[in-house]
Design a protein around this motif. Structure first.
Motif, PDB file in Angstrom:
ATOM      1  N   SER A 360      62.111  27.405  38.561  1.00  0.00           N
ATOM      2  CA  SER A 360      62.323  27.124  40.188  1.00  0.00           C
ATOM      3  C   SER A 360      62.644  27.842  40.666  1.00  0.00           C
ATOM      4  N   ASP A 361      62.767  28.889  41.988  1.00  0.00           N
ATOM      5  CA  ASP A 361      62.698  29.236  43.017  1.00  0.00           C
ATOM      6  C   ASP A 361      62.083  29.769  44.093  1.00  0.00           C
ATOM      7  N   SER A 379      57.553  31.289  39.365  1.00  0.00           N
ATOM      8  CA  SER A 379      58.558  30.484  39.643  1.00  0.00           C
ATOM      9  C   SER A 379      57.579  28.956  39.890  1.00  0.00           C
TER      10      SER A 379
END
Length: 431
Positions: A360-361, A379
Motif C-alpha cells: 500500500s502506497d 496499491s
C-alpha cells in the motif's frame, strides 16, 4: 556573446533528461524568464509535458502548464540542439550488476548531440559521476567537433542537489557548485546558474565539483551505515535506538542525528559511493570505510526480513505462506520515486521465501516498470478489514498520508522499520 545573452535572458536553455532533476531545473529557468527546450527519449513523457501534465507527484500539473504557457516545449528530436545556447545534461548514472559505474546514458547522449554542437554554447553535466568524467568522457566529443573549449565553447560540471519532497528547499535556494574545464568555462557556468540560483559556489575544476557531489552523499551513506549498525546492536541489547538518538541529539555540538531504516534508497546515496570506490582503484587505493558502510546499508533489507520471520515464528507462523503487507514502497517519505528503494528489496526477499506480498502506497497506485524488479501489483486500500487480513504489516516508508493510529489498531502484527511507534504496543516489533 554568450554571457551577454545569458544576462539579458535571451539565451535558450536546453535540458537533456526530463526527470526528477531536469524538470525542476526547467521550471526554474522558465520561471526566471528563459525560453526552455527540454529533450527526452521517452515519447510519452514528452507528450505529457507538452500537454501540461506532470509525471512527478510533488510537482503540480499547474506548474508544468504554466511553464508550457511561458514558452517551454519538450522534444525527442536531438537534432534541435543548435537551437539552444546552454545544454544541461541530467541523465541517469546507475551502477552495473558488478557495482561499477554505468555511464552509458551520458555516452549515448554525447554521441547523439555531438554532431549538432556549435560555437557559442555552454555544456553542463549535472549527473553524478566519478572525478574526471567531464574531462575524460565529455571533452573528447567537443574536441572532435573542432570547438575550442574556453574560447568558443564552454564546458562545466555542476552537480544536481535536488531533494524531492523537502518543502524547505527549492532549486532556487539550494546553493549550486560549479567547476569549469578552464577559468573562462567556470565564469560562464557561474553566469548561467547565477541568474536562476540564489548562491553559486565556484570551485577550481570540474574534478573538484565532481568529488564534492560524491563527498556529500558518501557523508550520508557512512553516517546512515553507522546508525543502522547501532540499531542492530541496540536491538540485541534490548535498547530503543530512537530514544538513544533523541537523547544524543540534545548535545549542541559535535553530533548530528541520523536515523536508521530498511536500507538506502534514491538515485544518489546507494550508488555514488561506489563511483569513488571504482575510481580510487585507478590510483591504487582501497576505500575500506566507504565500502563497509555500503555493505551495512545493503544488508538492511535482509535484516528486516529476519525480524519479520522471527516475529511470525513467535506467533507460531512460518514466513512461507504468510500474507505480508508492505506499507510504503517509494524510497523516501511523501514522494513517488522508486529508484533503488529498499522496500522493493524487502518485498523480493519475502516473495522469494514463499510469503504472499502486497503493498500500500498512496503515492504509487500501480507498481511501476523497473529495470531489475517486477511485481504485478496495485496499491491496496488500508481499510480495517484489509489490515486485519494480513499476518504481518511492515512499515517501510513512513508517508504522511498513512493513518498510523488505525494501522496499529487493526494490524495483527506490525513491523516498524522507521521508529514510528514508541508506545510499547505488544503488536509492534521494531526493525
Amino acid at each position: 556573446m554568450l554571457l551577454e545573452k545569458i544576462a539579458s535572458k535571451k539565451s535558450v536553455i536546453g535540458i537533456l533528461g526530463l526527470g526528477y532533476v531536469g524538470i525542476p531545473l526547467a521550471l526554474r529557468f522558465s520561471e526566471a524568464g528563459f525560453r526552455v527546450l527540454g529533450f527526452d527519449i521517452d515519447g510519452d513523457r514528452v507528450a505529457n509535458l507538452n500537454s501540461g501534465r506532470s509525471p512527478i507527484k510533488h510537482i503540480p500539473g499547474a506548474e508544468i502548464a504554466s511553464m508550457v504557457a511561458g514558452g517551454f516545449s519538450a522534444t525527442a528530436d536531438f537534432a534541435r540542439i543548435p537551437e539552444v545556447d546552454a545544454i544541461i545534461i541530467c541523465v541517469p548514472t546507475p551502477l552495473s550488476r558488478h557495482r561499477e559505474p554505468d555511464l552509458s546514458f551520458i555516452v549515448s547522449t554525447m554521441e547523439t548531440i555531438a554532431p549538432h554542437l556549435r560555437a557559442g554554447q555552454i555544456l553542463s553535466l549535472e549527473s553524478t559521476t566519478w572525478p574526471g568524467t567531464t574531462e575524460e568522457v565529455l571533452r573528447p566529443f567537443v574536441d572532435k567537433r573542432g570547438l575550442t573549449i574556453g574560447e568558443d565553447f564552454f564546458l562545466v560540471y555542476s552537480p544536481e542537489r535536488e531533494d524531492p519532497g523537502n518543502p524547505n528547499f527549492t532549486t532556487r535556494t539550494i546553493p549550486k557548485v560549479v567547476g569549469g574545464a578552464t577559468p573562462a568555462c567556470r565564469v560562464a557556468g557561474e553566469a548561467l546558474y547565477g541568474v536562476v540560483i540564489d548562491r553559486v559556489v565556484p570551485v577550481s575544476s570540474t574534478q573538484a565539483a565532481e568529488l564534492t557531489k560524491l563527498l556529500e552523499n558518501i557523508h550520508r551513506s557512512v553516517n546512515i551505515g553507522l546508525v543502522n549498525e547501532m540499531k542492530i546492536i541496540a536491538d540485541r541489547m534490548g535498547i530503543d535506538i530512537y530514544e538513544v538518538i533523541d537523547a544524543a541529539a540534545t548535545k549542541p555540538f559535535g553530533f548530528t542525528p541520523y536515523y536508521p531504516g530498511p536500507g538506502l534508497g534514491g538515485h544518489c546515496i546507494p550508488i555514488d559511493p561506489f563511483y569513488l570506490t571504482w575510481k580510487a582503484r585507478e590510483y591504487g587505493l582501497s576505500t575500506h570505510f566507504i565500502e563497509l558502510a555500503g555493505e551495512i546499508n545493503r544488508d538492511m533489507p535482509e535484516w528486516v526480513v529476519t525480524k519479520i520471520t522471527d516475529a511470525l515464528n513467535d506467533r507460531q507462523k512460518s514466513l512461507k505462506g504468510s500474507r505480508i503487507l508492505a506499507l510504503g514502497i517509494a524510497y523516501k517519505r511523501d514522494v513517488d520515486d522508486m529508484r533503488e528503494s529498499p522496500s522493493v528489496l524487502v518485498m523480493e526477499i519475502l516473495r522469494d521465501r514463499g510469503a504472499l506480498v502486497d503493498y500500500s502506497d498512496p503515492n504509487v497506485p500501480v507498481f511501476p516498470k523497473m529495470r531489475e524488479h517486477k511485481f504485478d501489483l496495485k496499491s491496496v486500500d488500508l481499510t480495517p478489514d484489509v489490515l486485519t487480513s494480513y499476518d504481518a504489516v511492515v512499515l517501510l516508508t513512513d508517508h504522511s498520508d498513512f493513518d498510523y493510529e488505525a494501522i496499529a489498531q487493526y494490524a495483527q502484527l506490525l513491523i516498524d522499520t522507521r521508529g514510528k511507534y514508541r508506545n510499547g504496543n505488544e503488536k509492534v516489533v521494531k526493525a
